[in-house]
Design a protein around this motif. Structure first.
Motif, PDB file in Angstrom:
ATOM      1  N   ASN A 151      34.059  41.385  46.256  1.00 24.33           N
ATOM      2  CA  ASN A 151      34.845  40.570  47.188  1.00 24.33           C
ATOM      3  C   ASN A 151      35.779  39.627  46.441  1.00 24.33           C
ATOM      4  N   TYR A 152      35.267  39.031  45.379  1.00 26.64           N
ATOM      5  CA  TYR A 152      36.111  38.141  44.587  1.00 26.64           C
ATOM      6  C   TYR A 152      37.330  38.890  44.052  1.00 26.64           C
ATOM      7  N   LEU A 153      37.089  40.037  43.441  1.00 25.14           N
ATOM      8  CA  LEU A 153      38.192  40.797  42.856  1.00 25.14           C
ATOM      9  C   LEU A 153      39.171  41.296  43.923  1.00 25.14           C
ATOM     10  N   SER A 154      38.659  41.629  45.100  1.00 26.75           N
ATOM     11  CA  SER A 154      39.546  42.089  46.173  1.00 26.75           C
ATOM     12  C   SER A 154      40.498  40.977  46.593  1.00 26.75           C
ATOM     13  N   ALA A 155      39.965  39.780  46.793  1.00 28.39           N
ATOM     14  CA  ALA A 155      40.820  38.655  47.175  1.00 28.39           C
ATOM     15  C   ALA A 155      41.752  38.263  46.034  1.00 28.39           C
ATOM     16  N   ALA A 156      41.242  38.287  44.804  1.00 30.04           N
ATOM     17  CA  ALA A 156      42.064  37.899  43.656  1.00 30.04           C
ATOM     18  C   ALA A 156      43.262  38.835  43.509  1.00 30.04           C
ATOM     19  N   GLN A 157      43.061  40.118  43.736  1.00 28.77           N
ATOM     20  CA  GLN A 157      44.178  41.064  43.614  1.00 28.77           C
ATOM     21  C   GLN A 157      45.291  40.739  44.611  1.00 28.77           C
ATOM     22  N   ILE A 158      44.935  40.297  45.782  1.00 30.39           N
ATOM     23  CA  ILE A 158      45.939  39.996  46.803  1.00 30.39           C
ATOM     24  C   ILE A 158      46.726  38.740  46.434  1.00 30.39           C
ATOM     25  N   TYR A 159      46.051  37.749  45.855  1.00 31.58           N
ATOM     26  CA  TYR A 159      46.669  36.436  45.697  1.00 31.58           C
ATOM     27  C   TYR A 159      47.145  36.090  44.288  1.00 31.58           C
ATOM     28  N   LEU A 160      46.412  36.483  43.251  1.00 30.35           N
ATOM     29  CA  LEU A 160      46.584  35.857  41.949  1.00 30.35           C
ATOM     30  C   LEU A 160      47.543  36.618  41.036  1.00 30.35           C
ATOM     31  N   LEU A 161      48.456  35.857  40.455  1.00 32.28           N
ATOM     32  CA  LEU A 161      49.354  36.341  39.418  1.00 32.28           C
ATOM     33  C   LEU A 161      48.771  36.033  38.044  1.00 32.28           C
ATOM     34  N   ASP A 162      48.032  34.982  37.966  1.00 34.63           N
ATOM     35  CA  ASP A 162      47.454  34.518  36.697  1.00 34.63           C
ATOM     36  C   ASP A 162      46.179  33.739  37.024  1.00 34.63           C
ATOM     37  N   ASN A 163      45.490  33.300  35.939  1.00 29.94           N
ATOM     38  CA  ASN A 163      44.239  32.558  36.106  1.00 29.94           C
ATOM     39  C   ASN A 163      43.238  33.373  36.937  1.00 29.94           C
ATOM     40  N   PRO A 164      42.964  34.633  36.538  1.00 33.01           N
ATOM     41  CA  PRO A 164      42.202  35.534  37.409  1.00 33.01           C
ATOM     42  C   PRO A 164      40.761  35.133  37.653  1.00 33.01           C
ATOM     43  N   LEU A 165      40.166  34.337  36.751  1.00 31.32           N
ATOM     44  CA  LEU A 165      38.771  33.935  36.934  1.00 31.32           C
ATOM     45  C   LEU A 165      38.624  32.438  37.145  1.00 31.32           C
ATOM     46  N   LEU A 166      39.724  31.777  37.540  1.00 32.54           N
ATOM     47  CA  LEU A 166      39.706  30.338  37.863  1.00 32.54           C
ATOM     48  C   LEU A 166      39.117  29.515  36.722  1.00 32.54           C
ATOM     49  N   GLN A 167      39.560  29.812  35.525  1.00 35.84           N
ATOM     50  CA  GLN A 167      39.077  29.054  34.381  1.00 35.84           C
ATOM     51  C   GLN A 167      39.801  27.717  34.235  1.00 35.84           C
ATOM     52  N   GLU A 168      40.780  27.486  35.067  1.00 35.07           N
ATOM     53  CA  GLU A 168      41.433  26.194  35.176  1.00 35.07           C
ATOM     54  C   GLU A 168      41.735  25.967  36.654  1.00 35.07           C
ATOM     55  N   PRO A 169      41.990  24.753  37.076  1.00 38.90           N
ATOM     56  CA  PRO A 169      42.281  24.497  38.494  1.00 38.90           C
ATOM     57  C   PRO A 169      43.437  25.366  38.983  1.00 38.90           C
ATOM     58  N   LEU A 170      43.303  25.865  40.187  1.00 40.39           N
ATOM     59  CA  LEU A 170      44.300  26.789  40.740  1.00 40.39           C
ATOM     60  C   LEU A 170      45.582  26.031  41.069  1.00 40.39           C
ATOM     61  N   ARG A 171      46.718  26.581  40.584  1.00 36.35           N
ATOM     62  CA  ARG A 171      48.016  25.978  40.847  1.00 36.35           C
ATOM     63  C   ARG A 171      48.908  26.987  41.570  1.00 36.35           C
ATOM     64  N   ALA A 172      50.001  26.454  42.120  1.00 34.04           N
ATOM     65  CA  ALA A 172      50.923  27.321  42.872  1.00 34.04           C
ATOM     66  C   ALA A 172      51.524  28.403  41.979  1.00 34.04           C
ATOM     67  N   ASP A 173      51.730  28.085  40.695  1.00 32.41           N
ATOM     68  CA  ASP A 173      52.342  29.088  39.824  1.00 32.41           C
ATOM     69  C   ASP A 173      51.373  30.196  39.425  1.00 32.41           C
TER      70      ASP A 173
END
Length: 778
Positions: A16-38
């Motif tokens: 589920n995590y990877l499914s949502a991440a594919q839709i939304y994330l360009l970078d920071n795929p494992l949230l190793q830093e606070p999520l930003r707009a970029d």
């Protein structure tokens, strides 16, 4: 929860995590830093709503595979289920084996997440690029028929087929439920349908989603299933219920197959195969509410539940909280699944994403093709013999089926005998779907002729059969193959993409035999008269398609063998079933078909032609030769060349068709400046489309089907569309510029015979004897 279900839940959360991440994330795929707009993709594309249900099923199937050592593939029917299928292939490690640059590792997972629905990346369906997929899912309705096609003659294979409730509304899917009645438990594998009811399409509720359990139970019991229900939204209870349902389903499948294979099953009894109905919220585990509106469990979860994350800080914070709810820090280490997660995946080819049946070319065995000679027609001289081309093909297909008892099937509506292919019944019967009665004809519980009055089912079964490593042929009325035209479209696109993937092994070609064609649908009439499928096929390009128009039986046999030997193509053969004049000896047919087209010297003058008389198709060939005979009788000084085309795509020049006739060869055959009267089986525009780049194209005058049909005689069909011998002669006279008395007398004769034909047909209901009984004078 028990330990094994705790592991299942961990896998589910990771997917589920990877499914949502594919839709939304360009970078920071494992949230190793606070999520930003970029970190967010500039364009949010994809569908979340079906993914958690698909991941839930996949995780539980993995548990069953490990516990029972099952050979299983996974078919994701819901549209846009790609994020889930990709996520599970990545977790299993298969994705990284196929695409190391997007596998396990810190940089690799970033690429994997970024590529989804991104330029240069992968689409949102379970496309050919997706390991483990034989079914794209972009066009709804075909999952269950693909699943059954995969199971035929695959006794050890289990096919888990998830069907979305939106997909369940599609006509082809609705027709697919009785496919279980075509399964022979003794020789075939098993299909486990899992109807995933999350209640909504893109903007409204689904029909089955609003049916109660009692109605669904009655519906599926009526189809012959034994339904099992798993319903709810509380994860712990749903895990327990799903595990129990799958255990019951696989116990039932094993019992059915054991009884069929040890001889204790009742022969006339159709077993009740299991089916699971899974009710879970749409967008399960995603945001419950967004901007005050409910999302989870509603149509708003279908695509992007948080659409404003790039610009809205509240949406961005909500996305971060949603992703962290899966506890990714427990599930991933250094860009890879944590060791505990990797340990619960099936191993090797038991991974559904690595099962060789989902890369069927790896399992493909060449057909044992018998010699053509016993089926060939002896032709002592052109036109000296009358025979049915399809009957000759049927005699050869009988031997193909005899030699390949577990590797070849014939698919088609209820017309095998009508289409003159009934010789196959000497070897096998039609697949019985219940009791076989004394007065049934050619019916057998283990029959390998798959007849059902649904072109969708015939093609879908064949596609599943081919994509898992076997061979087959689909015969259909020409006018009604259009019903499956969209399926052809999807399969051709699949082949085009898979042909560019080095890891996808070539599969056997999808072969059509179109018969009962436009020129011999005189009794059925206008509704059965349409050769336009050829136009649709040709549009996909010679890279993946071939169109064959054999003029006689020996050419049909040559073409059929070439089609069954070919790989990664769609081959369309058009052949009439009635007795017709036979033109070429077996040796001449072999040479002609290898060339794809050529001049028939025995019907041509030895000098350079004044007119080229070209033809493609059995009836056009007959009418062209009759026209040539008339011209030669009345105008012996008019030099003629007869060119017959078997491989229609050979008309298209390189590089658009790498195997097409080069310009020098084309010019030598058709000349650079003489009129070409081309009698064509289909719509005339297709010949112009294939030849418009040729030097002499402006001199091509094509006669073909012009949408003028009715219930009438065979010759009148040709007359109505100006494909008959008399119209072809008139065209040759007009285009050659002949206006001398002999030419005028011949033109008057043709007009007279057309009037006589008109009156005779309407008075007697039969063709003029001079047309009906015409033979090549030799």
């Amino acid at each position: 929860m028990s330990d094994d279900l705790t592991q299942v839940d961990a896998w589910w959360r990771a997917a589920n995590y990877l499914s949502a991440a594919q839709i939304y994330l360009l970078d920071n795929p494992l949230l190793q830093e606070p999520l930003r707009a970029d970190h967010i993709k500039p364009r949010l594309l994809g569908h979340w709503g079906t993914s958690p249900g698909l991941n839930f099923v996949y995780a539980h199937l993995n548990r069953a595979i490990r516990a029972r050592d099952l050979d299983m593939i996974f078919i994701a029917g819901p549209g846009h289920g790609g994020p889930a299928v990709l996520a599970n292939a990545w977790l299993e490690g298969t994705y990284g084996e196929v695409y190391p640059e997007a596998g396990h590792g810190a940089e690799e997972i970033r690429r994997f997440v970024k590529q989804f629905s991104f330029p240069g990346g992968v689409p949102s369906h379970a496309a050919p690029e997706t390991p483990g997929s034989i079914h794209e899912g972009g066009e709804l309705g075909y999952s269950l028929m693909h699943a059954h096609g995969a199971a035929f003659d695959n006794p050890d294979l289990h096919v888990a087929c998830v069907i979305g409730d939106g997909e369940a509304e599609a006509g082809p899917l609705a027709a697919s439920w009785p496919s279980i009645r075509f399964v022979d438990a003794a020789r075939d594998g098993a299909v486990l349908p899992i109807l995933h009811l999350n209640g909504y399409r893109i903007a409204g509720p689904t029909v089955m989603g609003r049916m109660d359990d009692a109605a669904l139970d009655a519906l599926f019991r009526g189809h012959g299933y034994a339904p099992l229900f798993v319903c709810g939204d509380e994860p712990a209870r749903m895990h327990r219920d799903m595990a129990a349902a799958l255990d019951a389903a696989f116990d039932s499948i094993a019992a059915i197959q054991r009884a069929a294979r040890d001889g204790t099953a009742t022969p006339a009894e159709t077993p009740r195969w299991p089916l699971i109905v899974l009710r879970s919220p749409k967008g399960w585990t995603g945001p419950e509410r967004v901007d005050g509106a409910p999302v989870e469990g509603t149509h708003r979860a279908h695509q992007i539940p948080l659409p404003g994350v790039k610009d809205d800080p509240d949406h961005l914070r909500q996305l971060e909280a949603w992703l962290k709810s899966y506890r990714p820090d427990e599930l991933f280490r250094d860009g890879a699944p944590a060791e505990a997660l990797r340990a619960i995946a099936p191993e090797g080819v038991r991974r559904m994403s690595a099962n060789p049946a989902a890369n069927g070319g790896r399992l493909l065995r060449p057909l044992d093709l018998p010699a053509l000679a016993p089926a060939e027609v002896e032709v002592p001289a052109p036109g000296a013999v009358q025979a049915s081309a399809n009957k000759a093909l049927g005699a050869w297909l009988r031997e193909v089926m005899r030699a390949n008892p577990d590797n070849f099937r014939l698919f088609g509506p209820d017309e095998t005998e009508s289409n003159k292919l009934d010789a196959v019944f000497d070897v096998t019967g039609r697949k019985a779907t219940g009791e076989v009665r004394d007065d049934d004809a050619d019916l057998a519980p283990d029959g390998r002729v798959m007849e059902v009055l649904s072109e969708h089912l015939c093609q879908g079964w064949l596609e599943g059969y081919l994509l898992t490593g076997r061979h087959g042929l689909f015969n259909s009325y020409e006018a009604f193959v259009h019903i499956a035209a969209s399926m052809f479209n999807q399969h051709a696109k699949w082949l085009r993409v898979s042909g560019g993937l080095a890891w996808r092994a070539p599969v056997a070609s999808l072969n059509y035999l179109l018969t009962s064609h436009v020129w011999r649908q005189d009794h059925n009439g206008f509704s059965h008269q349409d050769p336009g499928f050829l136009d649709h096929v040709a549009s996909k390009g010679a890279e993946v398609v071939r169109i064959y128009l054999p003029p006689d039986a020996n050419c049909l046999l040559q073409v059929a063998r070439a089609c069954l030997e070919s790989r990664d193509r769609v081959n369309v053969i058009v052949s009439g079933k009635h007795e017709e004049s036979q033109w070429l000896s077996p040796e001449a047919a072999r040479a002609h078909c290898e060339a794809g087209l050529g001049a028939w010297d025995w019907a041509s003058d030895e000098v350079p032609p004044d007119v080229v008389m070209a033809c493609a198709g059995d009836v056009p060939t007959q009418e062209t030769l009759a026209a040539v005979a008339l011209l030669r009788e009345h105008l012996p000084d008019l030099a003629l060349r007869v060119v017959n085309v078997v491989d229609l795509m050979a008309l298209q020049p390189p590089p658009r068709n790498a195997d097409g006739l080069d310009d020098a060869g084309f010019d030598a055959l058709f000349t650079t400046d003489k009129p070409v009267i081309f009698a064509f089986h289909g719509y005339p525009g297709l010949i112009h489309e294939l030849t418009y780049r040729r030097r002499n194209h402006h001199n091509f005058h094509v006669h073909g089907y012009s949408e003028s049909g009715t219930t009438t005689t065979p010759a009148d069909m040709a007359v109505r569309n100006a494909l008959d011998r008399f119209h072809l002669v008139l065209a040759a006279l007009r285009r050659s510029g002949r206006d001398d008395p002999a030419a005028e007398a011949l033109a008057a004769h043709c007009r007279d015979r057309l009037e006589a034909h008109h009156d005779h047909v309407r008075a007697t209901g039969t063709d003029l004897p001079e047309i009906r009984d015409w033979r090549w004078p030799g």
